[in-house]
Design a protein around this motif. Structure first.
Motif, PDB file in Angstrom:
ATOM      1  N   GLY A  85       0.821  -1.202   0.000  1.00 53.14           N
ATOM      2  CA  GLY A  85       0.000   0.000   0.000  1.00 53.14           C
ATOM      3  C   GLY A  85       0.850   1.245   0.000  1.00 53.14           C
ATOM      4  O   GLY A  85       2.065   1.178  -0.184  1.00 53.14           O
ATOM      5  N   LYS A  86       0.178   2.368   0.188  1.00 48.63           N
ATOM      6  CA  LYS A  86       0.855   3.655   0.239  1.00 48.63           C
ATOM      7  C   LYS A  86       0.610   4.210   1.637  1.00 48.63           C
ATOM      8  O   LYS A  86      -0.537   4.176   2.112  1.00 48.63           O
ATOM      9  CB  LYS A  86       0.241   4.563  -0.827  1.00 48.63           C
ATOM     10  CG  LYS A  86       0.918   5.892  -0.984  1.00 48.63           C
ATOM     11  CD  LYS A  86       0.255   6.671  -2.096  1.00 48.63           C
ATOM     12  CE  LYS A  86       0.979   7.981  -2.312  1.00 48.63           C
ATOM     13  NZ  LYS A  86       0.495   8.681  -3.497  1.00 48.63           N
ATOM     14  N   VAL A  87       1.645   4.680   2.295  1.00 48.65           N
ATOM     15  CA  VAL A  87       1.479   5.199   3.654  1.00 48.65           C
ATOM     16  C   VAL A  87       0.592   6.438   3.606  1.00 48.65           C
ATOM     17  O   VAL A  87       0.967   7.465   3.060  1.00 48.65           O
ATOM     18  CB  VAL A  87       2.843   5.534   4.318  1.00 48.65           C
ATOM     19  CG1 VAL A  87       2.626   6.068   5.726  1.00 48.65           C
ATOM     20  CG2 VAL A  87       3.756   4.320   4.340  1.00 48.65           C
ATOM     21  N   ARG A  88      -0.610   6.282   4.155  1.00 46.17           N
ATOM     22  CA  ARG A  88      -1.594   7.351   4.093  1.00 46.17           C
ATOM     23  C   ARG A  88      -1.411   8.308   5.266  1.00 46.17           C
ATOM     24  O   ARG A  88      -1.517   9.523   5.127  1.00 46.17           O
ATOM     25  CB  ARG A  88      -2.991   6.728   4.140  1.00 46.17           C
ATOM     26  CG  ARG A  88      -4.106   7.625   3.658  1.00 46.17           C
ATOM     27  CD  ARG A  88      -5.391   6.835   3.501  1.00 46.17           C
ATOM     28  NE  ARG A  88      -5.773   6.208   4.759  1.00 46.17           N
ATOM     29  CZ  ARG A  88      -6.126   4.931   4.880  1.00 46.17           C
ATOM     30  NH1 ARG A  88      -6.154   4.146   3.828  1.00 46.17           N
ATOM     31  NH2 ARG A  88      -6.455   4.428   6.047  1.00 46.17           N
ATOM     32  N   ALA A  89      -1.126   7.738   6.422  1.00 42.79           N
ATOM     33  CA  ALA A  89      -0.910   8.556   7.612  1.00 42.79           C
ATOM     34  C   ALA A  89       0.027   7.813   8.537  1.00 42.79           C
ATOM     35  O   ALA A  89       0.111   6.586   8.496  1.00 42.79           O
ATOM     36  CB  ALA A  89      -2.231   8.830   8.308  1.00 42.79           C
ATOM     37  N   MET A  90       0.728   8.573   9.339  1.00 47.08           N
ATOM     38  CA  MET A  90       1.688   7.983  10.253  1.00 47.08           C
ATOM     39  C   MET A  90       1.529   8.631  11.619  1.00 47.08           C
ATOM     40  O   MET A  90       1.441   9.849  11.708  1.00 47.08           O
ATOM     41  CB  MET A  90       3.104   8.241   9.704  1.00 47.08           C
ATOM     42  CG  MET A  90       3.943   7.038   9.688  1.00 47.08           C
ATOM     43  SD  MET A  90       5.386   7.039   8.604  1.00 47.08           S
ATOM     44  CE  MET A  90       6.012   8.654   8.534  1.00 47.08           C
ATOM     45  N   LEU A  91       1.483   7.814  12.677  1.00 49.13           N
ATOM     46  CA  LEU A  91       1.372   8.345  14.031  1.00 49.13           C
ATOM     47  C   LEU A  91       2.592   7.909  14.820  1.00 49.13           C
ATOM     48  O   LEU A  91       3.051   6.770  14.674  1.00 49.13           O
ATOM     49  CB  LEU A  91       0.124   7.789  14.731  1.00 49.13           C
ATOM     50  CG  LEU A  91      -1.244   8.045  14.093  1.00 49.13           C
ATOM     51  CD1 LEU A  91      -2.332   7.372  14.925  1.00 49.13           C
ATOM     52  CD2 LEU A  91      -1.520   9.535  13.981  1.00 49.13           C
ATOM     53  N   ASN A  92       3.104   8.796  15.667  1.00 41.36           N
ATOM     54  CA  ASN A  92       4.216   8.385  16.525  1.00 41.36           C
ATOM     55  C   ASN A  92       3.676   7.657  17.752  1.00 41.36           C
ATOM     56  O   ASN A  92       2.470   7.417  17.859  1.00 41.36           O
ATOM     57  CB  ASN A  92       5.114   9.583  16.883  1.00 41.36           C
ATOM     58  CG  ASN A  92       4.426  10.573  17.804  1.00 41.36           C
ATOM     59  OD1 ASN A  92       3.359  10.304  18.356  1.00 41.36           O
ATOM     60  ND2 ASN A  92       5.041  11.726  17.966  1.00 41.36           N
ATOM     61  N   ASP A  93       4.562   7.289  18.686  1.00 39.86           N
ATOM     62  CA  ASP A  93       4.149   6.485  19.840  1.00 39.86           C
ATOM     63  C   ASP A  93       3.218   7.235  20.786  1.00 39.86           C
ATOM     64  O   ASP A  93       2.602   6.626  21.649  1.00 39.86           O
ATOM     65  CB  ASP A  93       5.379   5.950  20.585  1.00 39.86           C
ATOM     66  CG  ASP A  93       6.314   7.074  21.025  1.00 39.86           C
ATOM     67  OD1 ASP A  93       6.168   8.201  20.517  1.00 39.86           O
ATOM     68  OD2 ASP A  93       7.176   6.827  21.879  1.00 39.86           O
ATOM     69  N   ARG A  94       3.089   8.549  20.625  1.00 40.07           N
ATOM     70  CA  ARG A  94       2.139   9.294  21.460  1.00 40.07           C
ATOM     71  C   ARG A  94       0.849   9.613  20.709  1.00 40.07           C
ATOM     72  O   ARG A  94       0.042  10.419  21.146  1.00 40.07           O
ATOM     73  CB  ARG A  94       2.798  10.585  21.957  1.00 40.07           C
ATOM     74  CG  ARG A  94       3.647  10.378  23.216  1.00 40.07           C
ATOM     75  CD  ARG A  94       4.746  11.377  23.289  1.00 40.07           C
ATOM     76  NE  ARG A  94       5.723  11.147  22.222  1.00 40.07           N
ATOM     77  CZ  ARG A  94       6.535  12.080  21.735  1.00 40.07           C
ATOM     78  NH1 ARG A  94       6.484  13.301  22.188  1.00 40.07           N
ATOM     79  NH2 ARG A  94       7.383  11.780  20.775  1.00 40.07           N
ATOM     80  N   GLY A  95       0.708   8.985  19.528  1.00 45.21           N
ATOM     81  CA  GLY A  95      -0.512   9.167  18.752  1.00 45.21           C
ATOM     82  C   GLY A  95      -0.558  10.456  17.971  1.00 45.21           C
ATOM     83  O   GLY A  95      -1.615  10.863  17.490  1.00 45.21           O
ATOM     84  N   MET A  96       0.602  11.124  17.846  1.00 43.33           N
ATOM     85  CA  MET A  96       0.635  12.368  17.091  1.00 43.33           C
ATOM     86  C   MET A  96       1.029  12.107  15.648  1.00 43.33           C
ATOM     87  O   MET A  96       1.875  11.265  15.374  1.00 43.33           O
ATOM     88  CB  MET A  96       1.660  13.338  17.723  1.00 43.33           C
ATOM     89  CG  MET A  96       1.114  14.045  18.941  1.00 43.33           C
ATOM     90  SD  MET A  96       2.378  14.442  20.177  1.00 43.33           S
ATOM     91  CE  MET A  96       3.668  15.123  19.191  1.00 43.33           C
ATOM     92  N   ARG A  97       0.398  12.853  14.735  1.00 38.55           N
ATOM     93  CA  ARG A  97       0.713  12.693  13.315  1.00 38.55           C
ATOM     94  C   ARG A  97       2.139  13.137  13.020  1.00 38.55           C
ATOM     95  O   ARG A  97       2.568  14.197  13.479  1.00 38.55           O
ATOM     96  CB  ARG A  97      -0.246  13.527  12.463  1.00 38.55           C
ATOM     97  CG  ARG A  97      -1.510  12.795  12.109  1.00 38.55           C
ATOM     98  CD  ARG A  97      -2.478  13.697  11.401  1.00 38.55           C
ATOM     99  NE  ARG A  97      -3.696  12.945  11.105  1.00 38.55           N
ATOM    100  CZ  ARG A  97      -3.890  12.253   9.993  1.00 38.55           C
ATOM    101  NH1 ARG A  97      -2.975  12.244   9.049  1.00 38.55           N
ATOM    102  NH2 ARG A  97      -5.007  11.576   9.814  1.00 38.55           N
ATOM    103  N   VAL A  98       2.864  12.320  12.285  1.00 39.59           N
ATOM    104  CA  VAL A  98       4.208  12.701  11.847  1.00 39.59           C
ATOM    105  C   VAL A  98       4.312  12.464  10.343  1.00 39.59           C
ATOM    106  O   VAL A  98       3.537  11.691   9.769  1.00 39.59           O
ATOM    107  CB  VAL A  98       5.319  11.909  12.585  1.00 39.59           C
ATOM    108  CG1 VAL A  98       5.443  12.346  14.027  1.00 39.59           C
ATOM    109  CG2 VAL A  98       5.081  10.403  12.504  1.00 39.59           C
ATOM    110  N   LYS A  99       5.265  13.169   9.703  1.00 34.35           N
ATOM    111  CA  LYS A  99       5.422  13.049   8.253  1.00 34.35           C
ATOM    112  C   LYS A  99       6.508  12.057   7.887  1.00 34.35           C
ATOM    113  O   LYS A  99       6.525  11.510   6.802  1.00 34.35           O
ATOM    114  CB  LYS A  99       5.776  14.423   7.664  1.00 34.35           C
ATOM    115  CG  LYS A  99       4.597  15.371   7.621  1.00 34.35           C
ATOM    116  CD  LYS A  99       4.708  16.289   6.410  1.00 34.35           C
ATOM    117  CE  LYS A  99       3.397  16.953   6.059  1.00 34.35           C
ATOM    118  NZ  LYS A  99       2.982  17.935   7.074  1.00 34.35           N
ATOM    119  N   GLU A 100       7.468  11.878   8.811  1.00 30.54           N
ATOM    120  CA  GLU A 100       8.563  10.944   8.517  1.00 30.54           C
ATOM    121  C   GLU A 100       9.043  10.256   9.784  1.00 30.54           C
ATOM    122  O   GLU A 100       8.788  10.730  10.897  1.00 30.54           O
ATOM    123  CB  GLU A 100       9.717  11.673   7.822  1.00 30.54           C
ATOM    124  CG  GLU A 100      10.275  12.838   8.623  1.00 30.54           C
ATOM    125  CD  GLU A 100      11.562  13.393   8.027  1.00 30.54           C
ATOM    126  OE1 GLU A 100      11.624  13.523   6.784  1.00 30.54           O
ATOM    127  OE2 GLU A 100      12.492  13.683   8.792  1.00 30.54           O
TER     128      GLU A 100
END
Ligand code: GTP
Ligand code: MG
Length: 370
Positions: A293-308
């Protein structure tokens, strides 16, 4: 070395070099046994060269290629240590991580038993440490093993009142088999029946001898409850990491490990990935086992959106077409097609069909005496 020959690659893949050369020729790429190729190219070939490889062989080759020594030293940058917390049920693995994070995961878990490998990053002395929590329950042995393979350091939690127990021994064996350095945390020292010396004595049977007893194992008495000794444990982890000089190349397609994955009602398949090398970005094409698939969204370990996500970072990704198994290798690819092709080789149905075709062909060959 930043190149290898087609002959060497074929050897790694346990296949005749002539097969490899023929396959590449069929694709319009001309090589001989001694052609020098980059590791990136070798990896590409290994990923594409699926037809003759079993899945296990392929994973072996990929793992071989994932090794850091294949990277150009100039590209290598320090990365945080990945630490797995292991130990017997109820000896305080999750509580220790809680104490470190100063949050409360234990109270949120049903029955207090960890049901998955959680992954978290914490900051100590302004430096990042990545922690993997593992379940203590017997049924999760396989998962604990995978946890150990992805890690640099194992923190072995042993309760000071309970001492060395069956899963303590199991954890020691896993860590040793995976060649992971063990730091012992003797936990629950706040308890009235805590006996640190007895635990140290028991550990000697497993060649874990405390430094003050003439050995070389770092043993930290701690209490996850009162937080006594936690800072010292973090210092020891950083010290051990320094000795290891852990590095990865952040400027390449990401490679990582699926730590856990599940189907989320709203988000679809979600997977916690530990990025091991390269940088994973939102928008990257990825494959993990038979999923892509294509990475649509990414969350860090605190549930915050990150870009990379850089090496040693755990992230939850959305956008896979199915739920991969924990322990699968995740790879980022340049195109959607490459990601799909990679995943396709892991789809067992396809492989079975191939085996049937091969069998049919072989029996025909027998009949016609070829
Ligand atoms: P599993 O995930 O089930 O394997 O357990 P675990 O190793 O993660 O243990 P957990 O952190 O859930 O702790 C088990 C119990 O021990 C809980 O009731 C904790 O409150 C208690 N506990 C953990 N650390 C300490 C400590 O340092 N002192 C005391 N007194 N109790 C502790
Ligand atoms: Mg736990």
């Amino acid at each position: 070395p930043d190149t290898l020959t087609i002959g060497e690659l074929a050897k790694m893949m346990k296949r005749p070099a002539s097969d490899l050369i023929k396959k590449l020729f069929a694709k319009g790429e001309m090589y001989t046994m001694n052609s020098e190729i980059s590791y990136e190219k070798a990896e590409e070939i290994a990923l594409e060269y699926d037809i003759l490889c079993t899945r296990e062989e392929k994973v072996d080759v990929i793992e071989e290629l994932l090794r850091e020594e294949n990277e150009n030293p100039e590209d290598m940058v320090s990365r945080p240590p990945v630490v797995v917390v292991m130990g017997h049920v109820d000896h305080g693995k999750t509580s220790l991580l809680d104490a470190i994070r100063k949050t409360s995961v234990t109270s949120r878990e049903a029955g207090g038993i960890t049901q998955h490998i959680g992954a978290y990053q914490v900051k100590a002395h302004d430096r990042l440490i990545t922690f993997l929590d593992t379940p203590g329950h017997e049924a999760f042995t396989a998962m604990r093993m995978r946890g150990a393979e992805a890690t640099d350091i194992a923190v072995l939690v042993v309760a000071a009142d309970d001492g060395v127990m069956p899963q303590t021994i199991e954890a020691i064996n896993h860590a040793k088999a995976a060649n992971v350095e063990i730091i012992v945390a003797i936990n629950k020292i706040d308890k009235p029946d805590a006996n640190i010396d007895r635990v140290k004595q028991e550990l000697m049977q497993y060649e874990l001898v405390a430094e003050d007893w003439g050995g070389s194992t770092i043993i930290c008495p701690i209490s996850a409850k009162t937080h006594e000794g936690i800072d010292n444990l973090l210092d020891m982890i950083l010290l051990t990491a320094d000795v290891k000089e852990l590095k990865a190349n952040p400027n390449r397609n990401a490679r990582g490990l699926v730590i856990e994955a599940q189907l989320d009602k709203g988000k679809g398949p979600v997977a916690t990935i530990l990025v091991q090398k390269g940088t994973l970005h939102v928008g990257d094409y990825v494959a993990a086992g038979a999923c892509s698939g294509k990475v649509r969204a990414m969350l860090n370990d605190r549930g915050m959106r990150v870009k990379e996500a850089k090496p040693s970072t755990p992230v939850e990704i959305q956008g896979l077409n199915a739920v991969p198994n924990a322990g699968e290798i995740m790879v980022a690819m340049d195109t959607d097609k490459e990601a799909k092709d990679f995943a396709a080789t892991f789809i067992s149905e396809g492989k079975n069909k191939l085996i049937e075709e091969t069998k049919a062909k072989l029996s025909l060959d027998d009949v016609f005496g070829q």
